[in-house]
Design a protein around this motif. Structure first.
Motif, PDB file in Angstrom:
ATOM      1  N   SER A 138       0.845  -1.191   0.000  1.00 35.81           N
ATOM      2  CA  SER A 138       0.000   0.000   0.000  1.00 35.81           C
ATOM      3  C   SER A 138       0.878   1.239   0.000  1.00 35.81           C
ATOM      4  N   VAL A 139       0.350   2.326  -0.493  1.00 39.20           N
ATOM      5  CA  VAL A 139       1.063   3.605  -0.525  1.00 39.20           C
ATOM      6  C   VAL A 139       0.159   4.670   0.093  1.00 39.20           C
ATOM      7  N   GLY A 140       0.779   5.763   0.522  1.00 35.77           N
ATOM      8  CA  GLY A 140       0.001   6.835   1.119  1.00 35.77           C
ATOM      9  C   GLY A 140       0.694   8.168   0.961  1.00 35.77           C
ATOM     10  N   ALA A 141      -0.050   9.232   1.184  1.00 40.63           N
ATOM     11  CA  ALA A 141       0.488  10.594   1.164  1.00 40.63           C
ATOM     12  C   ALA A 141       0.004  11.289   2.420  1.00 40.63           C
ATOM     13  N   ASN A 142       0.846  12.153   2.968  1.00 39.95           N
ATOM     14  CA  ASN A 142       0.500  12.793   4.225  1.00 39.95           C
ATOM     15  C   ASN A 142       0.963  14.240   4.231  1.00 39.95           C
ATOM     16  N   ILE A 194       5.155  17.526   3.381  1.00 36.39           N
ATOM     17  CA  ILE A 194       4.379  16.449   2.781  1.00 36.39           C
ATOM     18  C   ILE A 194       5.292  15.245   2.615  1.00 36.39           C
ATOM     19  N   SER A 195       4.753  14.071   2.844  1.00 33.52           N
ATOM     20  CA  SER A 195       5.559  12.855   2.711  1.00 33.52           C
ATOM     21  C   SER A 195       4.773  11.780   1.963  1.00 33.52           C
ATOM     22  N   ILE A 196       5.513  10.919   1.295  1.00 33.89           N
ATOM     23  CA  ILE A 196       4.949   9.769   0.594  1.00 33.89           C
ATOM     24  C   ILE A 196       5.427   8.506   1.305  1.00 33.89           C
ATOM     25  N   SER A 197       4.527   7.594   1.586  1.00 35.58           N
ATOM     26  CA  SER A 197       4.882   6.380   2.310  1.00 35.58           C
ATOM     27  C   SER A 197       4.563   5.130   1.492  1.00 35.58           C
ATOM     28  N   TYR A 198       5.305   4.074   1.788  1.00 35.40           N
ATOM     29  CA  TYR A 198       5.088   2.787   1.123  1.00 35.40           C
ATOM     30  C   TYR A 198       5.234   1.680   2.160  1.00 35.40           C
ATOM     31  N   GLN A 199       4.246   0.796   2.226  1.00 30.00           N
ATOM     32  CA  GLN A 199       4.278  -0.338   3.147  1.00 30.00           C
ATOM     33  C   GLN A 199       4.232  -1.643   2.351  1.00 30.00           C
ATOM     34  N   ARG A 200       4.996  -2.625   2.814  1.00 31.62           N
ATOM     35  CA  ARG A 200       5.076  -3.895   2.094  1.00 31.62           C
ATOM     36  C   ARG A 200       5.197  -5.052   3.080  1.00 31.62           C
ATOM     37  N   GLN A 201       4.351  -6.053   2.924  1.00 34.08           N
ATOM     38  CA  GLN A 201       4.470  -7.296   3.677  1.00 34.08           C
ATOM     39  C   GLN A 201       5.445  -8.178   2.923  1.00 34.08           C
ATOM     40  N   LEU A 202       6.685  -8.271   3.437  1.00 38.81           N
ATOM     41  CA  LEU A 202       7.739  -8.975   2.715  1.00 38.81           C
ATOM     42  C   LEU A 202       7.543 -10.480   2.722  1.00 38.81           C
ATOM     43  N   SER A 203       7.091 -11.008   3.832  1.00 32.09           N
ATOM     44  CA  SER A 203       6.862 -12.448   3.961  1.00 32.09           C
ATOM     45  C   SER A 203       5.839 -12.662   5.069  1.00 32.09           C
ATOM     46  N   ARG A 204       5.682 -13.874   5.472  1.00 36.05           N
ATOM     47  CA  ARG A 204       4.717 -14.179   6.525  1.00 36.05           C
ATOM     48  C   ARG A 204       5.093 -13.505   7.837  1.00 36.05           C
ATOM     49  N   PHE A 205       6.395 -13.318   8.074  1.00 37.52           N
ATOM     50  CA  PHE A 205       6.855 -12.794   9.357  1.00 37.52           C
ATOM     51  C   PHE A 205       7.444 -11.383   9.284  1.00 37.52           C
ATOM     52  N   PHE A 206       7.844 -10.941   8.103  1.00 33.54           N
ATOM     53  CA  PHE A 206       8.526  -9.647   7.981  1.00 33.54           C
ATOM     54  C   PHE A 206       7.678  -8.637   7.211  1.00 33.54           C
ATOM     55  N   SER A 207       7.733  -7.396   7.654  1.00 32.93           N
ATOM     56  CA  SER A 207       7.088  -6.289   6.958  1.00 32.93           C
ATOM     57  C   SER A 207       7.995  -5.068   7.014  1.00 32.93           C
ATOM     58  N   ALA A 208       7.826  -4.176   6.064  1.00 35.49           N
ATOM     59  CA  ALA A 208       8.668  -2.984   5.994  1.00 35.49           C
ATOM     60  C   ALA A 208       7.841  -1.788   5.565  1.00 35.49           C
ATOM     61  N   ASN A 209       8.285  -0.606   5.983  1.00 36.81           N
ATOM     62  CA  ASN A 209       7.653   0.611   5.504  1.00 36.81           C
ATOM     63  C   ASN A 209       8.673   1.735   5.449  1.00 36.81           C
TER      64      ASN A 209
END
Length: 198
Positions: free
Chosen positions: A31-35, A57-72
């Motif tokens: 998912s992506v977002g703007a703030n 203003i900032s742009i964000s990106y979130q990613r579920q890398l695997s079953r246990f890891f996530s990053a943003n």
């Protein structure tokens, strides 16, 4: 947010922050977002007021890398300027701010490591600062009633004030732990200790 020191032991501050923005889900894992955000901080010391404000203003990106890891990650430009008595001490300037984090969660254990670059009130030491902070945390559920956590962080801050021939900066290191106990369905208790060098 309010920070107050008794006996004039530091620079008091009060900060008001507001933000808003949309978020869009790309797929099941991303998912992506703007703030858009605005912050007003008023520092006071010995009856004198030293306010400053920032917006960006900032742009964000979130990613579920695997079953246990996530990053943003998030990044964007931010304008900071003094107002009133600090209009000349904190000139209008644009800086790049942002954050990045990696999280792990599996059954009874979770952990995270993150980096944040942002402006803040100066932690009672400076009249506003730009800080780079790294934080690591580990949490463990030992049983149904017992839980523990360890946290460590390092921060390097530079004053927003621009005084010729005087470079103001400081470093902070935090380390702490917390042990929690579930007493009943409605009550719990915890012991926490944090050590700080600055």
């Amino acid at each position: 947010q309010i920070l107050h020191f008794f006996g004039n032991g530091g620079i008091d501050s009060s900060t008001e922050t507001g933000s808003a923005g949309p978020s869009f889900r790309i797929d099941a894992r991303s998912s992506v977002g703007a703030n858009v955000n605005y912050t007003y901080t008023n520092n006071t010391y010995l009856g004198n007021s030293y306010p400053f404000e920032s917006e960006g203003i900032s742009i964000s990106y979130q990613r579920q890398l695997s079953r246990f890891f996530s990053a943003n990650v998030a990044a964007g430009p931010q304008r900071t300027s003094g107002s009133g008595a600090t209009a000349n001490l904190i000139p209008s300037q644009i800086t790049a701010v942002g954050s990045a984090a990696l999280s792990y969660a599996r059954r009874s254990t979770s952990a995270s490591v993150s980096f944040v670059r942002a402006t803040n009130a100066g932690s009672g030491v400076l009249y506003g600062a730009l800080s780079d902070t790294v934080v690591g945390a580990v949490r463990k559920q030992f049983s149904r009633n017992w839980q523990g956590a360890l946290t460590a962080s390092y921060s390097k801050s530079t004053s927003l004030e621009q005084i010729a021939g005087f470079d103001q900066n400081f470093q902070s290191t935090y380390g702490g732990g917390q042990l929690s106990r579930r007493l009943s369905r409605s009550f719990s208790a915890y012991f926490s200790y944090t050590a700080v060098t600055q």
